[in-house]
Scaffold this motif. Sequence first.
Motif, PDB file in Angstrom:
ATOM      1  N   VAL A 259       0.800  -1.154  -0.058  1.00 10.28           N
ATOM      2  CA  VAL A 259       0.133   0.131   0.054  1.00 10.28           C
ATOM      3  C   VAL A 259       0.852   1.276   0.018  1.00 10.28           C
ATOM      4  O   VAL A 259       0.476   2.099  -0.906  1.00 10.28           O
ATOM      5  N   VAL A 260       1.868   1.240   0.830  1.00 10.30           N
ATOM      6  CA  VAL A 260       2.800   2.342   1.075  1.00 10.30           C
ATOM      7  C   VAL A 260       3.652   2.456  -0.347  1.00 10.30           C
ATOM      8  O   VAL A 260       3.773   3.631  -0.691  1.00 10.30           O
ATOM      9  N   ALA A 261       3.864   1.593  -0.876  1.00  9.13           N
ATOM     10  CA  ALA A 261       4.764   1.638  -2.176  1.00  9.13           C
ATOM     11  C   ALA A 261       3.784   2.402  -3.314  1.00  9.13           C
ATOM     12  O   ALA A 261       4.467   3.132  -3.855  1.00  9.13           O
ATOM     13  N   ALA A 262       2.891   2.031  -3.388  1.00  4.27           N
ATOM     14  CA  ALA A 262       1.731   2.772  -4.302  1.00  4.27           C
ATOM     15  C   ALA A 262       1.759   4.130  -4.062  1.00  4.27           C
ATOM     16  O   ALA A 262       1.700   4.839  -4.979  1.00  4.27           O
ATOM     17  N   ALA A 263       1.720   4.582  -2.683  1.00  5.77           N
ATOM     18  CA  ALA A 263       1.620   6.083  -2.311  1.00  5.77           C
ATOM     19  C   ALA A 263       2.719   6.829  -2.536  1.00  5.77           C
ATOM     20  O   ALA A 263       2.933   7.767  -3.243  1.00  5.77           O
ATOM     21  N   ILE A 264       4.195   5.923  -2.092  1.00  4.84           N
ATOM     22  CA  ILE A 264       5.451   6.782  -2.516  1.00  4.84           C
ATOM     23  C   ILE A 264       5.817   7.125  -3.732  1.00  4.84           C
ATOM     24  O   ILE A 264       6.483   8.057  -3.952  1.00  4.84           O
TER      25      ILE A 264
END
Length: 382
Positions: free
Chosen positions: A249-254
Amino acid sequence: MRLAVMKERRADEARVAATPETVKKLIALGNTVAVEAGAGLTAGIPDSAYAEAGAEIAPDAAAALSGAGIVLKVRAPLASGEEGPDELALIPRGALLIATMSADKDSVARLAAAGVDAAAMELLPRTTRAQSMDILSSQANLAGYRAVIEAASAFDKGFPMLMTAAGTIPAANVLVMGAGVAGLQAIATARRLGGRVSATDVRPAAKEEIKSLGASFVGYEDEESKAAQTSGGYAKAMSPEFLAKQAEVVAAAIAKMDIVVCTALVQGRRAPILVTEAMVASMKPGSVVVDIASDAGGNCALTKPGERVVTENGVIILGWRNWPARIPAAASSLYARNLLTFLTTFWDKDSSKPALPAEDDLVRGVMLTRGGQVVHPNFAAG
């Protein structure tokens, strides 16, 4: 009671353990206060300001510590074998040392052998009663603020949306990783600067705190995340399975972010890696990662503690050590008040000295050594 305020000699330390404001109040308790010459210069406080507050200006550490019953420091005193004078050897036996100790068993054993009664303020229990003397909270608050200011300085575009006759500059997209004290201040500061802010944290209470500051929440939620917080308010270490799902989830946001501010810490452990090399590679050139967990190893896999790194794809990673010391005047002011509050809470007016009852939960939490013995259960032998 003679109280000594020492000059800090450790690398990257610009704070001081007392200010003219707190010196006046320490003297009002019945102490004589000796401040080592130059102790406050890096925090913008000249010796003359301490003298005007009623302190004696001692020419060196030995003079300041001579006859001292209480010693205030920001960081642990230098010991034999470290670069600089052996400060520990200069502290009188039986003196009460109050500082941020960053202790291990060896250093605690040295304190006991030196006969110093040492209080490690970073171990203060995080209770309502302790809030006004909580150095971790006061310093983390300023670290979160400073992180965003330095991110804005390093970022090569504007922070807010800028509308001009020549065109519009979009607002910076900011992701704050960790919504503890430092993270919440980073969110608030980034919002004040006009950024589009989102944040992530594994603790269940963090989601509402993030939203209350006007930021959007990013994260994976399941049954494990509902129990991701200790009774003291710290984040727990999470399972590899949860971390893998959270990372997706965080990778997509970063990949969409201009600025990532890393603040995540787990008490007593290395900081968790939350931003992988692949995540950094997905970011746009000119993006900035600010890692204020760098003293604990860093949340970003490419952080080099104490350094500014520019990656092959043009991402700037700021991994400075000791972030509160990068805003030393404000950090010293709050730290000094924390120590003053601790002392006044346990001050015996009749004897004009601190009374530290061993059964008190705050005293039990911070005292490492007493009467030549190691008393803190985390460091006791066995």
